[in-house]
Design a protein around this motif. Structure first.
Motif, PDB file in Angstrom:
ATOM      1  N   LEU B 184       0.839  -1.199   0.000  1.00 54.31           N
ATOM      2  CA  LEU B 184       0.000   0.000   0.000  1.00 54.31           C
ATOM      3  C   LEU B 184       0.876   1.253   0.000  1.00 54.31           C
ATOM      4  CD1 LEU B 184      -2.850  -1.063   2.470  1.00 54.31           C
ATOM      5  CD2 LEU B 184      -3.032  -0.692   0.001  1.00 54.31           C
ATOM      6  N   VAL B 185       2.044   1.176   0.654  1.00 57.10           N
ATOM      7  CA  VAL B 185       2.964   2.312   0.655  1.00 57.10           C
ATOM      8  C   VAL B 185       3.599   2.475  -0.729  1.00 57.10           C
ATOM      9  CG1 VAL B 185       5.134   3.222   1.591  1.00 57.10           C
ATOM     10  CG2 VAL B 185       3.444   2.206   3.134  1.00 57.10           C
ATOM     11  N   ILE B 186       4.116   1.376  -1.288  1.00 53.90           N
ATOM     12  CA  ILE B 186       4.776   1.440  -2.597  1.00 53.90           C
ATOM     13  C   ILE B 186       3.812   1.961  -3.664  1.00 53.90           C
ATOM     14  CG2 ILE B 186       5.814   0.057  -4.460  1.00 53.90           C
ATOM     15  CD1 ILE B 186       6.986  -1.764  -2.233  1.00 53.90           C
ATOM     16  N   SER B 187       2.555   1.535  -3.589  1.00 59.07           N
ATOM     17  CA  SER B 187       1.608   1.958  -4.630  1.00 59.07           C
ATOM     18  C   SER B 187       0.847   3.234  -4.231  1.00 59.07           C
ATOM     19  CB  SER B 187       0.638   0.823  -4.947  1.00 59.07           C
ATOM     20  OG  SER B 187       0.009   0.381  -3.769  1.00 59.07           O
ATOM     21  N   ASN B 188       1.402   3.963  -3.253  1.00 62.22           N
ATOM     22  CA  ASN B 188       0.841   5.271  -2.865  1.00 62.22           C
ATOM     23  C   ASN B 188      -0.633   5.253  -2.489  1.00 62.22           C
ATOM     24  OD1 ASN B 188       3.123   6.925  -3.085  1.00 62.22           O
ATOM     25  ND2 ASN B 188       2.940   6.848  -5.330  1.00 62.22           N
ATOM     26  N   GLN B 189      -1.056   4.218  -1.809  1.00 61.47           N
ATOM     27  CA  GLN B 189      -2.479   4.158  -1.456  1.00 61.47           C
ATOM     28  C   GLN B 189      -2.722   4.435   0.023  1.00 61.47           C
ATOM     29  OE1 GLN B 189      -4.909   0.963  -3.244  1.00 61.47           O
ATOM     30  NE2 GLN B 189      -2.953   0.133  -3.938  1.00 61.47           N
ATOM     31  N   MET B 190      -1.625   4.647   0.775  1.00 58.65           N
ATOM     32  CA  MET B 190      -1.784   4.758   2.231  1.00 58.65           C
ATOM     33  C   MET B 190      -2.678   5.932   2.633  1.00 58.65           C
ATOM     34  SD  MET B 190      -1.142   2.492   4.235  1.00 58.65           S
ATOM     35  CE  MET B 190      -1.699   2.929   5.869  1.00 58.65           C
ATOM     36  N   GLU B 191      -2.512   7.048   1.932  1.00 56.76           N
ATOM     37  CA  GLU B 191      -3.299   8.230   2.307  1.00 56.76           C
ATOM     38  C   GLU B 191      -4.801   7.943   2.195  1.00 56.76           C
ATOM     39  OE1 GLU B 191      -3.623  12.725   0.796  1.00 56.76           O
ATOM     40  OE2 GLU B 191      -1.629  11.839   0.587  1.00 56.76           O
ATOM     41  N   LYS B 192      -5.134   7.254   1.119  1.00 55.18           N
ATOM     42  CA  LYS B 192      -6.529   6.891   0.880  1.00 55.18           C
ATOM     43  C   LYS B 192      -7.028   5.963   1.992  1.00 55.18           C
ATOM     44  CE  LYS B 192      -7.769   4.020  -2.394  1.00 55.18           C
ATOM     45  NZ  LYS B 192      -7.499   3.326  -3.659  1.00 55.18           N
ATOM     46  N   VAL B 193      -6.185   5.005   2.346  1.00 56.84           N
ATOM     47  CA  VAL B 193      -6.552   4.055   3.395  1.00 56.84           C
ATOM     48  C   VAL B 193      -6.749   4.779   4.730  1.00 56.84           C
ATOM     49  CG1 VAL B 193      -5.716   2.101   4.786  1.00 56.84           C
ATOM     50  CG2 VAL B 193      -5.437   2.082   2.298  1.00 56.84           C
ATOM     51  N   VAL B 194      -5.818   5.683   5.047  1.00 57.29           N
ATOM     52  CA  VAL B 194      -5.910   6.421   6.310  1.00 57.29           C
ATOM     53  C   VAL B 194      -7.246   7.167   6.380  1.00 57.29           C
ATOM     54  CG1 VAL B 194      -4.970   8.353   7.644  1.00 57.29           C
ATOM     55  CG2 VAL B 194      -3.430   6.662   6.642  1.00 57.29           C
ATOM     56  N   ARG B 195      -7.610   7.793   5.289  1.00 54.84           N
ATOM     57  CA  ARG B 195      -8.848   8.566   5.284  1.00 54.84           C
ATOM     58  C   ARG B 195     -10.061   7.651   5.478  1.00 54.84           C
ATOM     59  NH1 ARG B 195      -8.870  11.652   0.294  1.00 54.84           N
ATOM     60  NH2 ARG B 195      -6.648  11.796   0.691  1.00 54.84           N
ATOM     61  N   ALA B 196     -10.070   6.534   4.762  1.00 53.83           N
ATOM     62  CA  ALA B 196     -11.197   5.607   4.882  1.00 53.83           C
ATOM     63  C   ALA B 196     -11.289   5.051   6.299  1.00 53.83           C
ATOM     64  CB  ALA B 196     -11.038   4.468   3.877  1.00 53.83           C
ATOM     65  N   VAL B 197     -10.129   4.695   6.869  1.00 49.43           N
ATOM     66  CA  VAL B 197     -10.103   4.134   8.220  1.00 49.43           C
ATOM     67  C   VAL B 197     -10.598   5.166   9.240  1.00 49.43           C
ATOM     68  CG1 VAL B 197      -8.536   3.307  10.030  1.00 49.43           C
ATOM     69  CG2 VAL B 197      -8.325   2.415   7.719  1.00 49.43           C
ATOM     70  N   ASN B 198     -10.207   6.422   9.049  1.00 47.03           N
ATOM     71  CA  ASN B 198     -10.671   7.489   9.941  1.00 47.03           C
ATOM     72  C   ASN B 198     -12.182   7.603   9.924  1.00 47.03           C
ATOM     73  OD1 ASN B 198      -8.182   8.235  10.829  1.00 47.03           O
ATOM     74  ND2 ASN B 198      -7.915   9.904   9.370  1.00 47.03           N
ATOM     75  N   GLN B 199     -12.748   7.479   8.735  1.00 47.31           N
ATOM     76  CA  GLN B 199     -14.209   7.601   8.622  1.00 47.31           C
ATOM     77  C   GLN B 199     -14.924   6.492   9.356  1.00 47.31           C
ATOM     78  OE1 GLN B 199     -15.970   8.655   4.960  1.00 47.31           O
ATOM     79  NE2 GLN B 199     -15.120  10.685   5.292  1.00 47.31           N
ATOM     80  N   LEU B 200     -14.228   5.368   9.544  1.00 46.48           N
ATOM     81  CA  LEU B 200     -14.839   4.253  10.262  1.00 46.48           C
ATOM     82  C   LEU B 200     -14.579   4.360  11.763  1.00 46.48           C
ATOM     83  CD1 LEU B 200     -13.828   1.521   7.696  1.00 46.48           C
ATOM     84  CD2 LEU B 200     -16.154   2.268   8.186  1.00 46.48           C
ATOM     85  N   GLY B 201     -14.025   5.509  12.186  1.00 48.71           N
ATOM     86  CA  GLY B 201     -13.804   5.713  13.616  1.00 48.71           C
ATOM     87  C   GLY B 201     -12.550   5.036  14.139  1.00 48.71           C
ATOM     88  N   MET B 202     -11.610   4.742  13.244  1.00 46.40           N
ATOM     89  CA  MET B 202     -10.341   4.148  13.669  1.00 46.40           C
ATOM     90  C   MET B 202      -9.217   5.128  13.352  1.00 46.40           C
ATOM     91  SD  MET B 202     -11.207   1.123  14.797  1.00 46.40           S
ATOM     92  CE  MET B 202     -12.850   0.430  14.870  1.00 46.40           C
ATOM     93  N   VAL B 203      -8.094   4.992  14.047  1.00 43.98           N
ATOM     94  CA  VAL B 203      -6.975   5.903  13.874  1.00 43.98           C
ATOM     95  C   VAL B 203      -5.751   5.141  13.381  1.00 43.98           C
ATOM     96  CG1 VAL B 203      -5.684   7.755  14.989  1.00 43.98           C
ATOM     97  CG2 VAL B 203      -7.820   6.962  15.988  1.00 43.98           C
ATOM     98  N   VAL B 204      -4.966   5.786  12.505  1.00 44.32           N
ATOM     99  CA  VAL B 204      -3.726   5.184  12.018  1.00 44.32           C
ATOM    100  C   VAL B 204      -2.554   5.990  12.559  1.00 44.32           C
ATOM    101  CG1 VAL B 204      -2.406   4.499   9.987  1.00 44.32           C
ATOM    102  CG2 VAL B 204      -4.906   4.534   9.903  1.00 44.32           C
ATOM    103  N   ARG B 205      -1.586   5.307  13.160  1.00 44.33           N
ATOM    104  CA  ARG B 205      -0.392   5.975  13.679  1.00 44.33           C
ATOM    105  C   ARG B 205       0.849   5.222  13.221  1.00 44.33           C
ATOM    106  NH1 ARG B 205      -3.508   5.980  18.574  1.00 44.33           N
ATOM    107  NH2 ARG B 205      -4.259   8.069  19.038  1.00 44.33           N
ATOM    108  N   GLY B 206       2.036   5.840  13.505  1.00 42.26           N
ATOM    109  CA  GLY B 206       3.288   5.163  13.178  1.00 42.26           C
ATOM    110  C   GLY B 206       3.624   4.102  14.214  1.00 42.26           C
TER     111      GLY B 206
END
Lengths: 168, 361
Positions: B184-206
């Motif tokens: 997901l990082v190599i194919s530049n999709q992480m930002e999209k995933v982070v946003r979708a996960v946030n909408q589901l009430g979950m948080v992404v951190r390092g």
């Protein structure tokens, strides 16, 4: 037309209106340009809505009269500074301020999860004993000896029933 | 158990015996608890904190889970020892910066740790390798119930467990998974995933929580809200979000292999070469190289057993662990030399990548 919306943070006219949907719940914030910039709202990655809402509900105007927790001396201004409370009792002291905040912050406003059953039983028992002991004292002082005997028996019963739990 | 023997013993994350799996490195749950009638650590006076600290320490020492574990005050530990505990995810950076009347109790197998007087009186944590939300919940629920027998928790029937910060009210629970998402990082999709996960009430951190970077393509995903849902509901919801992230990562891997296998093989092959032959390695670079090898293992280029070696090195290549292994005070540059030396030795014996096996999973 209605009067223009005010900024949730500083009460200047709001020009930035943000709506976010989290957990199927709509959160709205109205901000002036300066606050929007300062809070990084324009940067979608580095922006924490819950943090912002926390501060928004602490609008300085609303906090003008300082409330103080009688248990720990914590004030509303302290909360504004730290974003944390002083002691468990603060939740009662500041409940009026807290309620609208919780609605924005969480999925619901009422706890539906685990309950510390044993700790609560212990507390109820402790409260009951204190109450009985006061009644016993009163009864003795006013020479109601029959009542006193009844209280004493009850105290013994309660102590026995939960003897193990009271050991600590 | 002493801090020295704890550091010398493999942890849940570095032990080869614990199960390691693709994508989810570890599962972690923490519960925030406070003692009724006592001010929270951030507001309490020194003396009040001391009383809470002793009460909690004793209560923990008496539980079967913490038998013969480590039970220390934070000021008994050196900076290096604290750093090692942070790198093993056993204490937070916040606790390691605490002055006095704070500490940690860690079980012998290093799966349970309880911080005392961090943001809350108690921060109970259970950590397990792999994707094990249910088991982790059961373990932490048991320890919490054992403590409840002797400690009077601050609790309100309507607001649940009362915590210093209202964002933790209710269950006081944060459940999280550490996920390895290189495709997901190599194919530049992480930002999209982070946003979708946030909408589901979950948080992404390092990797190391709030504010840390995501070196090694490792992310921590956890629930954001704690009030209004039961623990089981939160865990179920998190589980389904994690499963859908796993699916996205797998799809991204399949797509990369389909469209550009040479590029992925090249990255993994180069990473292998650098790990075998470099003489200067920063911890950030080491994390990224190890991450590529872990991807290689998932793609079948290396044997499955080597996954536990990588997971161990994710931790042992951290600055504190390198420093500790050398027994001397090191400058950053010297540490990078030692890290490279250490990894050269590890990878001299590592299986060669087998690019002829075209298995994909």
């Amino acid at each position: 037309m209605a009067s223009p919306l005010k900024c949730d943070l500083c009460s200047k006219p709001a020009t930035v209106h943000l709506t976010q949907i989290v957990n199927n719940k709509i959160h709205k914030v109205d901000l002036c340009e300066a606050c929007a910039q300062a809070k990084g709202v324009t940067d979608p990655s580095g922006f924490s809505l819950s943090d912002l809402l926390l501060k928004a509900s602490l609008n300085p105007e609303a906090a003008s009269e300082t409330m103080r927790c009688e248990h720990c001396g914590f004030t509303q201004n302290d909360f504004k500074k730290h974003g944390r409370f002083g002691c468990p009792h603060c939740y009662e002291t500041f409940s009026a301020m807290l309620e609208p905040m919780l609605d924005n912050m969480h999925k619901g406003t009422v706890h539906t999860g685990k309950v510390p059953q044993k700790a609560l039983e212990r507390k109820n028992l402790h409260d009951r004993l204190t109450q009985l002991e006061v009644s016993l004292d009163d009864a003795i002082k006013s020479e109601r000896y029959e009542d006193a005997a009844r209280y004493r028996d009850e105290i013994n019963q309660v102590k026995q029933a939960f003897g193990a739990k009271l050991a600590r | 158990m002493t801090i020295a023997s704890l550091i010398a013993t493999p942890s849940e994350l570095t032990d080869t015996a614990s199960s390691k799996c693709a994508i989810v490195l570890m599962t972690r749950i923490r519960l925030a608890r406070n003692l009724a009638g006592n001010p929270f650590p951030g507001w309490a006076r020194e003396g009040q904190r001391g009383v809470v600290f002793e009460t909690c320490r004793e209560a923990l020492a008496a539980t079967p889970q913490m038998k013969r574990g480590l039970n220390v005050a934070i000021d008994e530990l050196s900076d290096l020892e604290k750093q090692i505990l942070v790198e093993r995810h056993l204490i937070s950076r916040e606790l390691s910066g605490a002055k006095s009347a704070a500490g940690v109790v860690i079980s012998r197998d290093q799966t349970l740790s309880v911080m005392i007087n961090e943001e809350d009186h108690l921060r109970i944590q259970v950590l397990r390798a792999g994707f094990q939300l249910k088991k982790t919940w059961n373990a932490i629920n048991d320890l919490d119930s054992a403590l409840e027998n002797v400690l009077d928790y601050a609790f309100s029937p309507s607001l649940g467990y009362l915590t210093a910060c209202p964002t933790n009210l209710g269950t006081g629970m944060r459940a999280s998974a550490m996920m390895h998402l290189p495709a997901l990082v190599i194919s530049n999709q992480m930002e999209k995933v982070v946003r979708a996960v946030n909408q589901l009430g979950m948080v992404v951190r390092g990797l190391f929580g709030e504010g840390s970077d995501a070196s090694g393509s490792i992310f921590q995903i956890s629930n954001q809200t704690t009030l209004g849902e039961s623990e089981e509901e939160i865990i179920k919801r998190l589980g389904s979000v994690l499963n859908s992230i796993i699916e996205h990562e797998q799809n991204a891997r399949a797509k990369l292999m389909e469209s550009d296998a040479a590029k992925i093989y090249d990255k993994i092959g180069r990473a292998y070469g650098i790990l075998q032959h470099s003489h200067l390695l920063s911890s950030g670079e080491a994390m990224n190289l190890l991450s590529l090898l872990r991807l290689g293992i998932d793609l079948g280029l290396f044997p499955d057993e080597s996954r536990s070696v990588i997971d161990r090195l994710f931790i042992e290549a951290q600055p504190g662990h390198i420093q500790h292994a050398s027994q001397h005070d090191l400058e950053t540059n010297q540490r990078d030399i030692l890290r490279a030396e250490r990894l050269r030795a590890e990878f001299a014996a590592f299986a060669k990548p087998d690019f002829s096996r075209n298995s994909q999973n």
